[in-house]
Design a protein around this motif. Structure first.
Motif, mmCIF file in Angstrom:
data_model
loop_
_atom_site.group_PDB
_atom_site.id
_atom_site.type_symbol
_atom_site.label_atom_id
_atom_site.label_comp_id
_atom_site.label_asym_id
_atom_site.label_seq_id
_atom_site.Cartn_x
_atom_site.Cartn_y
_atom_site.Cartn_z
ATOM 1 N N PHE A 166 -5.038 12.754 -14.863
ATOM 2 C CA PHE A 166 -4.373 12.121 -13.828
ATOM 3 C C PHE A 166 -5.174 12.275 -12.520
ATOM 4 N N HIS A 167 -5.460 11.274 -11.687
ATOM 5 C CA HIS A 167 -6.119 11.781 -10.633
ATOM 6 C C HIS A 167 -5.098 10.846 -9.463
ATOM 7 N N ALA A 177 -5.152 2.613 -4.935
ATOM 8 C CA ALA A 177 -5.425 3.544 -5.923
ATOM 9 C C ALA A 177 -6.802 4.153 -6.052
ATOM 10 N N PRO A 178 -7.086 5.229 -6.468
ATOM 11 C CA PRO A 178 -8.511 5.680 -6.750
ATOM 12 C C PRO A 178 -8.994 4.786 -7.433
ATOM 13 N N PRO A 179 -10.482 4.702 -7.488
ATOM 14 C CA PRO A 179 -11.026 3.793 -8.266
ATOM 15 C C PRO A 179 -11.337 4.460 -9.654
ATOM 16 N N LEU A 180 -11.484 3.546 -10.859
ATOM 17 C CA LEU A 180 -11.757 3.900 -11.973
ATOM 18 C C LEU A 180 -12.699 2.883 -12.828
ATOM 19 N N TYR A 181 -13.720 3.446 -13.256
ATOM 20 C CA TYR A 181 -15.098 2.821 -13.963
ATOM 21 C C TYR A 181 -15.072 3.213 -15.397
ATOM 22 N N TYR A 182 -15.537 2.217 -16.260
ATOM 23 C CA TYR A 182 -16.022 2.567 -17.709
ATOM 24 C C TYR A 182 -16.911 1.574 -18.375
ATOM 25 N N LEU A 211 -21.253 4.372 -26.899
ATOM 26 C CA LEU A 211 -20.739 5.182 -26.154
ATOM 27 C C LEU A 211 -19.519 4.706 -25.556
ATOM 28 N N THR A 212 -18.556 5.585 -25.246
ATOM 29 C CA THR A 212 -17.457 4.956 -24.400
ATOM 30 C C THR A 212 -17.310 6.283 -23.348
ATOM 31 N N ALA A 213 -17.181 5.898 -21.964
ATOM 32 C CA ALA A 213 -17.397 6.799 -20.942
ATOM 33 C C ALA A 213 -16.498 6.119 -20.115
ATOM 34 N N VAL A 214 -15.497 6.956 -19.365
ATOM 35 C CA VAL A 214 -14.506 6.645 -18.106
ATOM 36 C C VAL A 214 -14.747 7.564 -17.006
ATOM 37 N N ALA A 215 -15.048 7.061 -15.688
ATOM 38 C CA ALA A 215 -14.994 8.241 -14.572
ATOM 39 C C ALA A 215 -14.438 7.616 -13.256
ATOM 40 N N SER A 216 -14.153 8.337 -12.394
ATOM 41 C CA SER A 216 -13.699 7.860 -11.059
ATOM 42 C C SER A 216 -14.899 7.421 -10.128
ATOM 43 N N VAL A 217 -16.247 7.694 -10.721
ATOM 44 C CA VAL A 217 -17.403 7.379 -9.716
ATOM 45 C C VAL A 217 -18.543 6.907 -10.791
ATOM 46 N N PRO A 218 -19.474 5.997 -10.751
ATOM 47 C CA PRO A 218 -20.486 5.330 -11.640
ATOM 48 C C PRO A 218 -21.169 6.502 -11.794
ATOM 49 N N ARG A 219 -21.652 7.331 -11.065
ATOM 50 C CA ARG A 219 -22.743 8.416 -11.187
ATOM 51 C C ARG A 219 -22.356 9.219 -12.598
ATOM 52 N N ALA A 220 -20.944 9.520 -12.871
ATOM 53 C CA ALA A 220 -20.843 10.263 -13.957
ATOM 54 C C ALA A 220 -20.934 9.556 -15.222
ATOM 55 N N LEU A 221 -20.798 8.111 -15.235
ATOM 56 C CA LEU A 221 -21.069 7.316 -16.397
ATOM 57 C C LEU A 221 -22.504 7.540 -16.611
ATOM 58 N N SER A 264 -9.015 -10.548 -1.435
ATOM 59 C CA SER A 264 -9.675 -9.941 -0.145
ATOM 60 C C SER A 264 -10.309 -8.740 -0.459
ATOM 61 N N GLY A 265 -10.216 -8.234 -1.799
ATOM 62 C CA GLY A 265 -11.022 -6.955 -2.282
ATOM 63 C C GLY A 265 -10.517 -5.648 -2.198
ATOM 64 N N ASP A 266 -10.870 -4.857 -2.982
ATOM 65 C CA ASP A 266 -10.251 -3.381 -3.246
ATOM 66 C C ASP A 266 -11.243 -2.402 -2.652
ATOM 67 N N PRO A 267 -10.767 -1.898 -1.483
ATOM 68 C CA PRO A 267 -11.851 -0.938 -0.737
ATOM 69 C C PRO A 267 -11.578 0.494 -1.228
ATOM 70 N N ALA A 268 -11.111 0.916 -2.544
ATOM 71 C CA ALA A 268 -10.722 2.129 -3.027
ATOM 72 C C ALA A 268 -12.137 2.849 -3.071
ATOM 73 N N ALA A 269 -12.924 2.286 -3.396
ATOM 74 C CA ALA A 269 -14.347 3.155 -3.569
ATOM 75 C C ALA A 269 -14.986 3.643 -2.153
ATOM 76 N N PHE A 270 -14.900 2.841 -1.338
ATOM 77 C CA PHE A 270 -15.314 3.391 0.040
ATOM 78 C C PHE A 270 -14.496 4.274 0.511
ATOM 79 N N TYR A 271 -13.164 4.149 0.426
ATOM 80 C CA TYR A 271 -12.378 5.339 0.937
ATOM 81 C C TYR A 271 -12.480 6.740 0.206
ATOM 82 N N GLN A 272 -12.739 6.620 -1.307
ATOM 83 C CA GLN A 272 -13.114 7.690 -1.953
ATOM 84 C C GLN A 272 -14.308 8.148 -1.442
#
Length: 639
Positions: free
Chosen positions: A73-74, A138-143, A149-159, A488-496
């Motif tokens: 949980f984040h 909400a904080p972003p979540l990428y997968y 491979l299955t990978a999930v992360a808050s930031v793409p660099r972790a994928l 209008s878009g989701d600014p979560a990645a920018f704020y994070q």
């Protein structure tokens, strides 16, 4: 931030060696700190809070549920105490609390929980993941999910640290440049998806992903209104709750502060909740010295004098001001590319760096925003121009067309442009605007792509599928206004990205879900009444701010000194455009001749007509941003 991965193909054990450590290192890359890591039944996990220590990293473990599932949980709960009481468990262990809520109530847990979060529940025995994000904010979540491979992360660099191939999704870049955010699952990378707000996705080895969008802002029910005073009191109480929720757990809050109606009300409410004697630092940007003062008639260029008068009414406020000297349009772009893995939200938001740096200097651990104010209690009530016409409320329509001081032109022209033209389909509206007024769509002027590229890449076709033109906001009703704002878009990645860069949490009390839903359900007359726009916010502001500010009809101008800032970089930007034009790929992508012409035909003073200004004010920085991002992703030298 969280990350997890598992490999399911031949040779997975070799690739998995040290995978959790790589995930943890990727979360800390570029920002330092320490991440906790763990391996459970072949599932590799990592977690890094905003502030972390080596002791945290050593001690962290994911939450294990009675079922054997694992919860990550984040984010935060606004109602953790209520949920914990129903489940008879600890309200402070949020991952476990979230996991128990889902096991008890399944998807309905998301409706019961109020907060801003992304979360994962993993069942290692079944190779199954359940990913979720809260609605509204909400904080972003990428997968990424395939047979290998299955990978999930808050930031793409972790994928990419997990082994996902980093390939640019050029269609996403083109769409963002055209202000098309309708594909809310796309990321800037092929085969990397982002989970939309208010959604759940199920991932299981050997099966395709299953996405459920459980929350739709259009489903917010109408709020019956019988008494104005009751509405004002209820909205005020809910905003107080939102401010209190955003302050919880922080010791040294700060707040952004403008000359408008939104952030001042957030700041005053936050101040009232601080311990006796504690002051609230506030942060306001204003133009640099040398700004020529030219602004559109509906804008305020320098908000500092209004903010100073407001702060004088509230001695507990500690106002700080920044002219953003040293923060240019391209300030720390490469760092944001790394921290975000995206460009969404970056153009012309350099002013936030001055505010964040001020918060760091004042040792704030959280900075309060009011980004959703204009969509909630401070809505202008624009739907009244059409709604009052369609429902025959002639007195209210007449007052709406005649009273606001920002109106220009004859009453007949206002009626046509505000009420009648709103009913036209987009294509006819755009054609008549060009034919009658000689005005090009602002979304066309502000985008930097060449016509050939837009057509060949499919960007034009995707743009035509939008439910509305991005720069056309003419709602017919309160529900229609919500529909127009959905894309209008989701600014979560920018704020994070900003949170990672500065180490200061960002919270928006005006995004508190009960407050948002209450305001969205209110009828038009609570926002435009007797010709007064933003009626509800003005009523809530009585006694809080000077009357001149409360009754002001002008909006602050975010990028007021763009002429000064871009002007001193003009030759460097021209040279960069020339290099882009010589690049075979980028030269076809961008309309370099048009962008060059905009920079060469330099006005002597700040241009206030968007038809003339947007090419240089918005299109040029957007082109440079996109070109640099493409080169950064692909490891190419700058053109």
């Amino acid at each position: 931030m969280l990350a997890l991965a598992w490999s399911s193909s031949v040779g997975a054990s070799n690739r998995s060696n040290g995978l959790s450590a790589r995930l943890g290192a990727s979360l800390c890359a570029g920002i330092g700190g320490h991440a906790g890591t763990s391996v459970r039944n072949g599932l590799h996990l990592a977690y890094r809070p905003l502030h972390s220590s080596s002791s945290f990293g050593r001690a962290w473990q994911p939450a294990e549920l009675p079922s054997g599932r694992i919860a990550l949980f984040h984010g935060y709960f606004d109602n953790a105490g209520d949920i914990a009481a129903e489940l008879a468990t600890d309200e402070h262990d949020l991952p476990r609390l979230y996991g128990l809520a889902v096991e008890r109530w399944h998807d309905d847990a998301e409706r019961r929980i109020i907060g801003e979060y992304c979360a994962v529940i993993a069942d290692p025995s079944a190779s199954h993941l359940r990913l979720s994000r809260s609605p509204l904010r909400a904080p972003p979540l990428y997968y990424s999910h395939d047979e290998r491979l299955t990978a999930v992360a808050s930031v793409p660099r972790a994928l990419f640290a997990a082994g996902v191939e980093q390939r640019l999704n050029e269609a996403r870049i083109a769409d963002l440049l055209m202000r098309n955010s309708s594909d809310d699952e796309a990321s800037s990378f092929d085969e990397v998806f982002q989970l939309p707000l208010g959604s759940i996705v199920e991932l299981e080895a050997g099966r395709p992903r299953v996405l459920r969008k459980w929350y739709d802002i259009l489903d917010v029910p109408p709020v019956p209104v019988s008494d104005d005073a009751e509405v004002i009191a209820r909205a005020s109480d809910l905003l107080d709750q939102g401010v209190g929720a955003c302050l919880r757990g922080f010791r040294r809050p700060g707040s952004t502060l403008s000359a408008g109606l939104d952030s001042p009300q957030v700041a005053v409410r936050a101040l009232s909740m601080l311990p006796a004697g504690q002051r609230l630092p506030t942060f306001t940007f204003h133009p640099e010295a040398g700004f020529d003062g030219h602004v559109p008639r509906w804008k305020i260029g320098n908000e500092r004098p209004v903010v100073e008068a407001f702060a004088a009414m509230h001695p507990g406020l500690d106002p700080h001001f920044t002219d953003n000297a040293g923060y240019e349009h391209d300030y720390r772009w490469n760092e944001l590319f790394h921290l975000m893995g995206d460009t969404a939200g970056i153009p012309c938001t350099y002013v936030l760096h001055g505010l964040m740096a001020g918060a760091v200097r004042e040792q704030c651990d959280v900075l309060l925003l009011a980004e959703m104010g204009n969509a909630t209690f401070s809505d202008r009530g624009d739907s009244g121009f059409v709604e009052y016409f369609l429902t025959g409320r002639w007195r209210q329509l007449w007052l709406a067309l005649t009273r606001p001081s920002i109106h220009r032109g004859s009453i007949a022209r206002r009626f046509v442009s505000r009420s009648l033209s709103a009913l036209l389909p987009d294509r006819i509206w755009g054609s008549l605007r060009q034919m009658v007024l000689g005005k090009t769509l602002l979304s066309e002027i502000a985008q930097p792509l060449s016509e050939d590229y837009r057509r060949a890449s499919g960007a034009d076709e995707r743009f035509q599928r939008l439910c509305s033109i991005p720069d056309r906001y003419q709602p017919w009703s309160r529900r229609h206004s919500r529909m127009l704002r959905k894309e209008s878009g989701d600014p979560a990645a920018f704020y994070q990205g900003l949170e990672q860069m500065y180490g200061v949490a960002l919270r928006d009390p005006t995004a508190y879900r009960p407050f948002v839903e209450y305001c969205l359900g209110l009828p038009t007359r609570m926002f435009m009444r007797d010709g007064e726009m933003r009626w509800l916010a003005k009523q809530m502001a009585r006694g809080i701010m000077p009357e001149g500010q409360r009754q002001n009809a002008l909006n602050g101008w975010w990028d007021a000194d763009w002429h000064l800032r871009i002007g001193r970089r003009r030759q460097a930007f021209l040279a960069e455009l020339d290099r882009i034009g010589r690049d075979d790929r980028l030269g076809r992508m961008f309309d370099v001749p048009r962008l060059r012409a905009a920079l060469e035909d330099w006005p002597e003073q700040t241009e206030t007509d968007p038809q003339k200004a947007f090419a240089v004010q918005l299109a040029v920085p957007s082109a440079l941003l996109a070109a640099r991002f493409i080169n950064w992703v692909e490891g190419r030298n700058q053109p």
